[in-house]
Design a protein around this motif. Structure first.
Motif, mmCIF file in Angstrom:
data_model
loop_
_atom_site.group_PDB
_atom_site.id
_atom_site.type_symbol
_atom_site.label_atom_id
_atom_site.label_comp_id
_atom_site.label_asym_id
_atom_site.label_seq_id
_atom_site.Cartn_x
_atom_site.Cartn_y
_atom_site.Cartn_z
ATOM 1 N N UNK A 199 11.892 3.104 18.879
ATOM 2 C CA UNK A 199 13.421 3.069 19.249
ATOM 3 C C UNK A 199 13.440 3.000 20.622
ATOM 4 N N UNK A 200 14.011 2.039 21.475
ATOM 5 C CA UNK A 200 14.309 2.340 22.986
ATOM 6 C C UNK A 200 14.062 1.010 23.768
ATOM 7 N N UNK A 201 14.494 1.045 24.760
ATOM 8 C CA UNK A 201 14.245 -0.054 25.808
ATOM 9 C C UNK A 201 12.985 0.584 26.867
ATOM 10 N N UNK A 202 13.647 1.312 27.943
ATOM 11 C CA UNK A 202 12.795 1.984 28.771
ATOM 12 C C UNK A 202 12.366 3.354 28.171
ATOM 13 N N UNK A 203 13.072 4.184 27.742
ATOM 14 C CA UNK A 203 12.642 5.446 27.276
ATOM 15 C C UNK A 203 12.526 5.378 25.813
ATOM 16 N N UNK A 204 11.202 5.330 25.635
ATOM 17 C CA UNK A 204 11.052 5.290 23.708
ATOM 18 C C UNK A 204 10.978 6.675 22.961
ATOM 19 N N UNK A 205 11.403 6.342 21.872
ATOM 20 C CA UNK A 205 11.323 7.425 20.873
ATOM 21 C C UNK A 205 10.422 6.897 19.767
ATOM 22 N N UNK A 206 9.797 7.799 19.074
ATOM 23 C CA UNK A 206 9.231 7.374 17.744
ATOM 24 C C UNK A 206 9.394 8.059 16.818
ATOM 25 N N UNK A 207 9.398 7.795 15.380
ATOM 26 C CA UNK A 207 9.511 8.593 14.456
ATOM 27 C C UNK A 207 8.116 8.975 13.837
ATOM 28 N N UNK A 208 8.022 9.815 12.839
ATOM 29 C CA UNK A 208 6.620 10.378 12.577
ATOM 30 C C UNK A 208 5.915 9.123 11.963
ATOM 31 N N UNK A 209 4.506 9.284 11.738
ATOM 32 C CA UNK A 209 3.795 8.456 11.356
ATOM 33 C C UNK A 209 3.831 8.216 9.663
ATOM 34 N N UNK A 210 4.092 7.180 9.309
ATOM 35 C CA UNK A 210 4.573 6.876 7.693
ATOM 36 C C UNK A 210 3.332 6.314 7.073
ATOM 37 N N UNK A 211 3.417 6.756 5.816
ATOM 38 C CA UNK A 211 2.054 6.065 4.938
ATOM 39 C C UNK A 211 2.686 5.540 3.758
ATOM 40 N N UNK A 212 1.940 4.392 3.304
ATOM 41 C CA UNK A 212 2.325 3.646 2.060
ATOM 42 C C UNK A 212 1.458 4.057 1.094
ATOM 43 N N UNK A 213 1.929 4.694 -0.061
ATOM 44 C CA UNK A 213 1.329 5.194 -1.157
ATOM 45 C C UNK A 213 1.353 4.127 -2.486
ATOM 46 N N UNK A 214 0.351 3.857 -3.298
ATOM 47 C CA UNK A 214 0.472 3.322 -4.408
ATOM 48 C C UNK A 214 -0.090 4.310 -5.594
ATOM 49 N N UNK A 215 0.659 5.018 -6.158
ATOM 50 C CA UNK A 215 0.293 5.992 -7.021
ATOM 51 C C UNK A 215 -0.471 5.649 -8.313
ATOM 52 N N UNK A 216 0.073 4.239 -8.764
ATOM 53 C CA UNK A 216 -0.325 3.942 -10.087
ATOM 54 C C UNK A 216 -1.322 2.543 -9.942
ATOM 55 N N UNK A 217 -1.606 2.422 -8.887
ATOM 56 C CA UNK A 217 -2.484 1.215 -8.493
ATOM 57 C C UNK A 217 -3.659 1.186 -9.530
ATOM 58 N N UNK A 218 -4.010 0.124 -10.172
ATOM 59 C CA UNK A 218 -5.197 -0.008 -11.011
ATOM 60 C C UNK A 218 -6.431 0.482 -10.401
ATOM 61 N N UNK A 219 -7.495 0.954 -10.848
ATOM 62 C CA UNK A 219 -8.769 1.427 -10.126
ATOM 63 C C UNK A 219 -9.425 0.267 -9.520
ATOM 64 N N UNK A 220 -9.841 0.274 -8.229
ATOM 65 C CA UNK A 220 -10.410 -0.958 -7.739
ATOM 66 C C UNK A 220 -9.612 -1.804 -6.983
ATOM 67 N N UNK A 221 -8.353 -1.734 -7.346
ATOM 68 C CA UNK A 221 -7.362 -2.723 -6.714
ATOM 69 C C UNK A 221 -6.952 -2.580 -5.202
ATOM 70 N N UNK A 222 -6.922 -3.274 -4.277
ATOM 71 C CA UNK A 222 -6.641 -3.094 -2.837
ATOM 72 C C UNK A 222 -5.107 -2.677 -2.773
ATOM 73 N N UNK A 223 -4.995 -1.702 -1.943
ATOM 74 C CA UNK A 223 -3.624 -1.049 -1.583
ATOM 75 C C UNK A 223 -2.797 -2.150 -0.490
ATOM 76 N N UNK A 224 -2.720 -3.251 -0.676
ATOM 77 C CA UNK A 224 -1.906 -4.149 0.123
ATOM 78 C C UNK A 224 -0.420 -4.337 -0.055
ATOM 79 N N UNK A 225 0.107 -4.752 0.865
ATOM 80 C CA UNK A 225 1.843 -4.967 0.842
ATOM 81 C C UNK A 225 2.050 -6.339 0.603
#
Length: 341
Positions: A207-233
């Motif tokens: 977020x920002x123009x000259x002075x920038x701020x960042x949020x924390x690094x976020x992660x995408x989780x797939x808790x019920x993804x079938x085994x071997x299936x790729x975790x893609x969005x």
């Protein structure tokens, strides 16, 4: 806080109704961002008008003349159904010397061309997957010497996971040709094929123009993804609420250590400046189990829904949703466009 005149631009088919009563979660999901932003700007006490945009600038022009907004809140993601034209609308606003929220046209043009942005990343030594592109009407040539299967095939310019499915991961020439042709035929853009990076799916909000701020690094989780299936969005993961529940989709702060998160935040700010972005953006990355990090895409003007990743990330560093929307308005009013120099 001063009361301002705010003109909100939104796609005609995403203009929210007066009430959500009787609507399902799936129906609301289509226009949730527009609803959340519109109601929040009203609750902040500003004078608000929204414009439904299709393929004509005339309604925007009339609203600018009649309403004389202090700032335009830009929620458009395309024009004439072309993602690459969103920068043209913002350029037109700049030609009218009209302040607006979100990214400037130069940053939009570079970031939304996924091949061009990767070339800029390469120049600045920011790691990104190796790739090649196939223009519409062209056939797939033999792989460049520095690339090997598996590859990931997607649109060169479309947003919101358009055209992405499990079949986007290709492991031989036949499936590569088939998927490129699918992008050409169904998404109607050039195709981009990049090395597929297995590992954690990470994002970071800036977020920002000259002075920038960042949020924390976020992660995408797939808790019920079938085994071997790729975790893609995929597109289905992005938009199908029932499927999200089925695969156990959730997002939240990553478990990476603070030192590595700080390094990612520094890289995100460097990338934001390298692409000439302004306003706000979300950067999507992949991290291999070995720790190697690759930037997949940079998304100017990402989803601003209440409860979604961008807003939730900044909530972790102290921004309520209304404070975040007000900050975006203030950044738009304060952006030093060339006409102000």
């Amino acid at each position: 806080m001063k009361r301002r005149r705010i003109l909100i631009l939104m796609h005609a088919d995403l203009v929210p109704p007066e009430s959500l009563e009787g609507l399902s979660a799936a129906e609301i999901n289509n226009f949730k961002m527009e609803w959340d932003v519109l109601r929040t700007v009203q609750e902040l006490g500003h004078e608000v008008r929204n414009v439904a945009v299709e393929d004509d600038l005339a309604p925007i022009r009339r609203a600018l003349v009649e309403f004389k907004p202090h700032v335009v809140f830009n929620l458009l993601m395309h024009f004439h159904d072309e993602a690459t034209y969103d920068s043209a609308v913002v350029s037109w606003l700049e030609l009218r010397k009209q302040p607006y929220t979100g990214c400037n046209p130069r940053g939009l043009l570079i970031a939304n061309d996924k091949a061009l942005s990767k070339k800029v990343m390469s120049y600045h030594r920011i790691p990104a997957p190796r790739f090649f592109t196939v223009a519409r009407g062209r056939a797939v040539r033999p792989l460049p010497k520095n690339l090997a299967f598996p590859l990931f095939v997607k649109s060169r310019s479309e947003h919101a996971s358009t055209g992405i499915a499990q079949a986007s991961i290709v492991r031989d020439m036949d499936s590569l040709r088939e998927r490129v042709e699918f992008i050409h035929r169904n998404v109607k853009t050039s195709a981009l094929a990049e090395e597929y990076v297995e590992g954690q799916e990470l994002t970071i909000a800036v977020l920002g123009n000259q002075r920038l701020e960042t949020g924390p690094v976020w992660e995408v989780f797939f808790d019920n993804l079938p085994e071997g299936a790729p975790n893609i969005f995929t597109s289905r993961v992005k938009w199908d609420l029932a499927y999200q529940k089925k695969v156990g989709l959730r997002t939240g702060p990553t478990v990476l250590g603070q030192e590595e998160q700080a390094s990612i935040a520094r890289m995100a700010k460097r990338l934001y400046r390298a692409l000439g972005l302004s306003g706000y953006a979300r950067i999507d990355m992949r991290r291999r189990p070995t720790g190697e990090l690759f930037v997949l895409e940079v998304n100017p003007n990402p989803d601003l829904c209440f409860g979604e990743d961008f807003a939730e990330a900044f909530a972790k560093v102290g921004y309520s949703y209304s404070q975040l929307i007000q900050k975006i308005l203030s950044l738009g009013i304060g952006y030093r466009a060339p006409w102000r120099e």
